[in-house]
Design an enzyme around this catalytic site. Structure first.
Site, PDB file in Angstrom:
ATOM      1  N   PHE A 155       0.813  -1.219   0.000  1.00 53.21           N
ATOM      2  CA  PHE A 155       0.000   0.000   0.000  1.00 53.21           C
ATOM      3  C   PHE A 155       0.837   1.256   0.000  1.00 53.21           C
ATOM      4  CE2 PHE A 155       0.763  -0.445   4.590  1.00 53.21           C
ATOM      5  CZ  PHE A 155       1.041   0.859   4.955  1.00 53.21           C
ATOM      6  N   LYS A 179      -0.694  -6.692  -9.465  1.00 49.29           N
ATOM      7  CA  LYS A 179      -1.792  -6.547  -8.513  1.00 49.29           C
ATOM      8  C   LYS A 179      -1.448  -5.455  -7.505  1.00 49.29           C
ATOM      9  CE  LYS A 179      -2.833  -8.661  -4.694  1.00 49.29           C
ATOM     10  NZ  LYS A 179      -3.466  -7.553  -3.921  1.00 49.29           N
ATOM     11  N   SER A 232       5.976  -7.535   3.702  1.00 42.24           N
ATOM     12  CA  SER A 232       6.547  -8.021   4.958  1.00 42.24           C
ATOM     13  C   SER A 232       7.391  -9.270   4.709  1.00 42.24           C
ATOM     14  CB  SER A 232       5.430  -8.352   5.950  1.00 42.24           C
ATOM     15  OG  SER A 232       4.718  -9.504   5.534  1.00 42.24           O
ATOM     16  N   CYS A 287       9.930   1.242   4.018  1.00 44.12           N
ATOM     17  CA  CYS A 287      10.909   0.241   4.449  1.00 44.12           C
ATOM     18  C   CYS A 287      12.256   0.855   4.781  1.00 44.12           C
ATOM     19  CB  CYS A 287      11.061  -0.831   3.380  1.00 44.12           C
ATOM     20  SG  CYS A 287      11.797  -0.245   1.842  1.00 44.12           S
ATOM     21  N   GLU A 390       8.947  -4.110  13.517  1.00 40.63           N
ATOM     22  CA  GLU A 390       8.716  -3.056  12.539  1.00 40.63           C
ATOM     23  C   GLU A 390       7.335  -2.449  12.800  1.00 40.63           C
ATOM     24  OE1 GLU A 390       9.292  -2.255   7.763  1.00 40.63           O
ATOM     25  OE2 GLU A 390       8.680  -4.247   8.417  1.00 40.63           O
TER      26      GLU A 390
END
Length: 519
Positions: A155, A179, A232, A287, A390
């Site tokens: 996202f 996607k 992730s 990230c 995280e």
């Protein structure tokens, strides 16, 4: 600029056409800045995903045979169209992803730069030739496409991840099923309009929306040659396992927990500017966000005072408000999870919460948005949850380290290894940090060590689960396969040549040792 008032109906894009799936379930699309529904997203079925793969497969043979100059022309046209529509594209990101409009513009600009790099594919894809392997024998190494690739975007960077995958994949001759995240699909709707505008052949790029269901069709389909993902580490591992069983190559960029190491000789203004951008940019949802500050004793106390003072000045509000600094996080669930992490830091970790970003002040008309303000913990230790996990929000833990070696040990002890930065003017500190920081991307006096498009992007250890890194030559390597050709070019009428090149008599030969290669 105000948010769009039109209801956004996200659609799939297959074979160059907008495609609806009758009766398919949908989920709501929200504007995180005010929490209101702005559209709906189809939860596409495996059948739609398979149709997208079939479209890519049909398009592949003709696309790979398209002269490379013509393929690259489509990239040039795509870049030009993005330049012409850059504000529209940035606005799309700021609407459903709620990245602040200034950062959304920066993301679009970076994708344009990545496409510019991909336009150099005729040079980047060139193979190799080795002459004089034997008498009149030449060896060649060719880079060729593989076929259909599939990719999943997170996202938080709906445009950037498109840029990492698709320009390089199609530029070298592959086709692609993409996607987007169901939380931020609007940017790719705009890009599909551009694909049609520039006349990209049907099936070269197909876009399918939904949750995990469409991706499940990829693993066992023999037409899919590789899978890309940014997300992730647990998700990357699952994809790696499924793709590995089917013999597919993978580019899987996983999670991170990044250190900013502050040495005693840092330049304060430079550090504070980069700290704010690294730790709070994109509301901490990236990230390469700095989430741990490791400060040596000589400056620790002053650093805490300075970052608290600077953080208090950061305004929180709508992503489309040019006067604010930090937009919302992506969803109500994300906001609640970040707040739980802060609570764990206080109650379980026993760290000192010196700046609490929960429930920041925002104007009444956007009270329904998903806001978390700058949050700072001090007296943190490497064993704490807020240091290990995280959080993916604007939450920072400050650790007092003894020296550079201590900071490097903490970085080395992490399972992940995405990025780390040091702030210093000392050449010894700089070179030692570059050599020994156990991460894939190192920064010196920068808060976000993201490589420029010409260089590969990706971490090490559990931050990179796949086989290759994104963009630059790394992208070329992932999206191509090597073919080696051994070529003898002697004329049949010339007779046989001996190994030394002298004339020999044609006919069968006997030898005690026969080469396993061409001679």
């Amino acid at each position: 600029m105000t948010a769009t008032s039109a209801f956004i109906r996200i659609r799939n894009y297959i074979d160059g056409q907008w495609v609806d799936e009758p009766g398919v379930r949908t989920i709501a699309l929200f504007n995180p800045s005010d929490g209101k529904q702005i559209g709906q997203v189809p939860l596409s079925t495996a059948e739609v995903s398979t149709a997208a793969i079939a479209s890519c497969h049909r398009a592949y043979d003709e696309w790979r045979r398209t002269p490379i100059g013509r393929r690259v022309k489509f990239l040039f046209d795509m870049r030009r169209a993005m330049e012409e529509r850059r504000e529209d594209l940035a606005h799309a990101i700021a609407i459903d992803q709620a990245k602040h409009i200034s950062e959304a513009r920066g993301e679009v600009q970076r994708v344009i730069e990545i496409i510019e790099t991909a336009c150099g594919i005729p040079t980047l894809i060139q193979g190799e030739t080795l002459e004089n392997i034997g008498a009149n024998i030449v060896g060649r190494v060719l880079r060729q496409p593989l076929g259909v690739f599939c990719g999943v975007a997170p996202f938080n960077f709906p445009a950037l991840v498109f840029g990492w995958f698709i320009p390089f994949a199609i530029g070298v001759g592959n086709t692609f099923v993409f996607k987007p995240s169901p939380q931020s699909p609007y940017f790719m709707q705009k890009m599909c309009e551009i694909f049609s505008q520039i006349g990209l052949p049907p099936g070269v790029i197909n876009v399918v929306n939904g949750d995990h269901v469409p991706t499940a069709a990829w693993y066992d389909d023999p037409r899919v040659r590789g899978i890309c993902m940014v997300g992730s580490t647990p998700t990357a591992r699952k994809i790696a396992e499924a793709a590995g069983r089917a013999g597919k190559r993978t580019m899987l960029l996983g999670g991170a927990k990044n250190y900013l190491v502050a040495m005693e000789d840092l330049q304060w203004d430079l550090f504070i500017e980069n700290y704010l951008n690294s730790c709070y940019g994109s509301a901490g949802q990236r990230c390469l966000a700095g989430s741990i500050v490791a400060a040596v004793p000589e400056i620790h106390d002053e650093l805490v005072e300075r970052i608290i003072a600077a953080s208090r000045k950061m305004k929180v509000g709508s992503a489309l408000d040019p006067n604010i600094h930090i937009g919302p996080v992506i969803s109500a669930e994300a906001k609640a999870r970040i707040e739980r992490c802060i609570d764990v830091g206080v109650r379980q970790d026993k760290a000192k919460l010196v700046l609490d970003g929960r429930n920041p002040e925002v104007p009444p008309e956007i009270k329904g948005g998903y806001y978390v303000g700058p949050t700072i913990f001090t007296e943190a230790g490497p064993e704490m949850s807020i240091v290990q996990s995280e959080i993916f929000g604007p939450v920072v833990a400050v650790i007092k380290v003894e020296n550079l070696d201590h900071a490097l040990r903490l970085i080395r002890a992490q399972e992940v290894g995405n990025g780390a930065c040091i702030f210093t003017q000392n050449l010894y500190y700089t070179e030692k940090f570059i050599a020994e920081a156990d991460v894939g991307m190192v920064g010196v006096n920068v808060g976000v060590p993201a490589p420029h498009p010409y260089l590969p992007f990706g971490g090490i250890k559990q931050s990179l689960v796949g086989t290759d890194k994104a963009q630059g030559k790394g992208g070329i390597d992932f999206f191509t396969q090597h073919k080696v050709a051994t070529v003898r070019f002697a004329s049949p009428a010339a007779g046989r040549l001996a190994a030394d090149g002298s004339k020999d008599v044609a006919g069968p030969k006997t030898s005690a040792v026969k080469s396993c290669t061409a001679g």
